[in-house]
Enzyme design. Structure first.
Site, mmCIF file in Angstrom:
data_model
loop_
_atom_site.group_PDB
_atom_site.id
_atom_site.type_symbol
_atom_site.label_atom_id
_atom_site.label_comp_id
_atom_site.label_asym_id
_atom_site.label_seq_id
_atom_site.Cartn_x
_atom_site.Cartn_y
_atom_site.Cartn_z
ATOM 1 N N LYS A 1 1.214 4.051 -3.050
ATOM 2 C CA LYS A 1 0.823 5.439 -2.795
ATOM 3 C C LYS A 1 1.988 6.392 -3.023
ATOM 4 O O LYS A 1 1.799 7.532 -3.460
ATOM 5 C CB LYS A 1 0.288 5.583 -1.370
ATOM 6 N N TYR B 1 0.838 -1.198 0.000
ATOM 7 C CA TYR B 1 0.000 0.000 0.000
ATOM 8 C C TYR B 1 0.877 1.253 0.000
ATOM 9 O O TYR B 1 0.679 2.160 -0.825
ATOM 10 C CB TYR B 1 -0.912 -0.006 1.217
#
Length: 331
Positions: free
Chosen positions: A141, A137
């Site tokens: 990002k 994640y």
């Protein structure tokens, strides 16, 4: 202005939409699902996926600004899924903005993009991305944020990236529910000595900051355009005291069991290897190295730049934020 929000039906997205409505803007939601709660606010929903560039092009036609809030959140899964949604999806959003001559793009990032395997205390936005990511994640990002900022100024587009830390408040369907569910199932443990200090941010403070940054964008060559900003309630808290205050709000006992950081990291590494070997990507491991780090380390940041560049100032203290959360649970 005509404004499109990706993921206005989500936790933060809904609060941002409400802030924009207060200012008199025309707000449209873009998401995979329809949300009746947005209908009640007078917000039109265009159903679509950020991985579909054609749909995004249609959705952005005639829009003056875009708040890109939608993303895949999780500590585990397939890298290609995180990459597809968080990175390539964001690329689509940026390119559709440029093609449609959208003036402003406000991107919701995360402090996880700079997470290390050691404490981060009072760091500012000059902190670089790490050489090693412990979370898919966080990596996805970071790639997305970098792309957003590098495209500032393209065809007049002004971009800014915001990093709200541990968002909490009424309507949360991710962070707090996960902690509460883990505690109810006797799976939540205090990791380490329980002295780690972290930033948190009440959801209305985070939404207000997004709108403040949006209003401050005047030129692609002036701050805050092309910059990223950490956001928090500006009063770092002891993580485990904060967790126990949440448990109290849910009428649950305090988290009193603990394991050492070293043991948690070893357990996390074991589960990561085991889950990878078995091809288990659709269920979350009980522990990962990243979770062990986040629950045992201090991570709070300077908010000086947000205060200086777009006058950020939290409306609600953490104490009041927790009181509002508790009140929402009894209504």
């Amino acid at each position: 202005m005509n404004i499109l929000i990706t993921g206005a039906g989500g936790f933060l997205g809904r609060y941002i939409a409400k802030e924009l409505l207060k200012e008199g803007h025309n707000v449209t939601n873009y998401s995979r699902n329809h949300h009746s709660s947005l209908d009640e606010l007078g917000i039109k929903t265009l159903k679509g996926d950020i991985t579909d560039f054609g749909q995004l092009m249609i959705a952005m036609h005639g829009k003056d600004a875009v708040f890109h809030v939608a993303s895949k959140i999780g500590m585990w899964g397939k890298w290609k899924d995180f990459e597809k949604i968080n990175f390539h999806g964001t690329q689509n959003v940026v390119l559709a903005c440029i093609a449609n001559k959208v003036k402003k793009l406000i991107y919701t990032s995360t402090p996880s993009v700079v997470a290390r395997d050691y404490d981060l205390c009072g760091e500012d936005e000059s902190l670089s991305y790490p050489l090693k990511f412990y979370s898919m994640y966080a990596k996805s990002k970071a790639l997305a944020e970098d792309y957003v900022l590098k495209n500032n100024g393209k065809n007049g587009l002004m971009t800014v990236s915001l990093r709200p830390h541990l968002i909490y408040g009424p309507g949360d369907n991710n962070l707090i529910p996960r902690l509460v569910e883990a505690h109810k199932n006797n799976r939540l443990r205090r990791i380490g000595e329980g002295k780690n200090i972290v930033d948190v941010i009440y959801v209305e403070n985070a939404a207000k900051a997004h709108v403040q940054a949006f209003n401050a964008l005047k030129s692609p060559f002036e701050v805050p355009a092309g910059q990223t900003y950490f956001l928090g309630d500006d009063e770092p808290v002891n993580l485990w005291k904060f967790v126990n205050q949440i448990m109290e709000a849910y009428s649950l006992p305090s988290v009193d069991k603990n394991i050492s950081r070293k043991k948690a990291l070893s357990i996390g590494k074991f589960f990561e290897k085991s889950f990878n070997l078995l091809g288990l990507t659709k269920i979350d491991p009980p522990m990962t190295q990243f979770i062990a780090m986040q629950l045992s380390q201090s991570h709070f940041f300077s908010h000086k730049n947000a205060k200086t560049d777009f006058n950020y100032s939290p409306t609600y203290s953490t104490k009041i934020g927790l009181e509002k959360l508790k009140a929402s649970l009894t209504n």
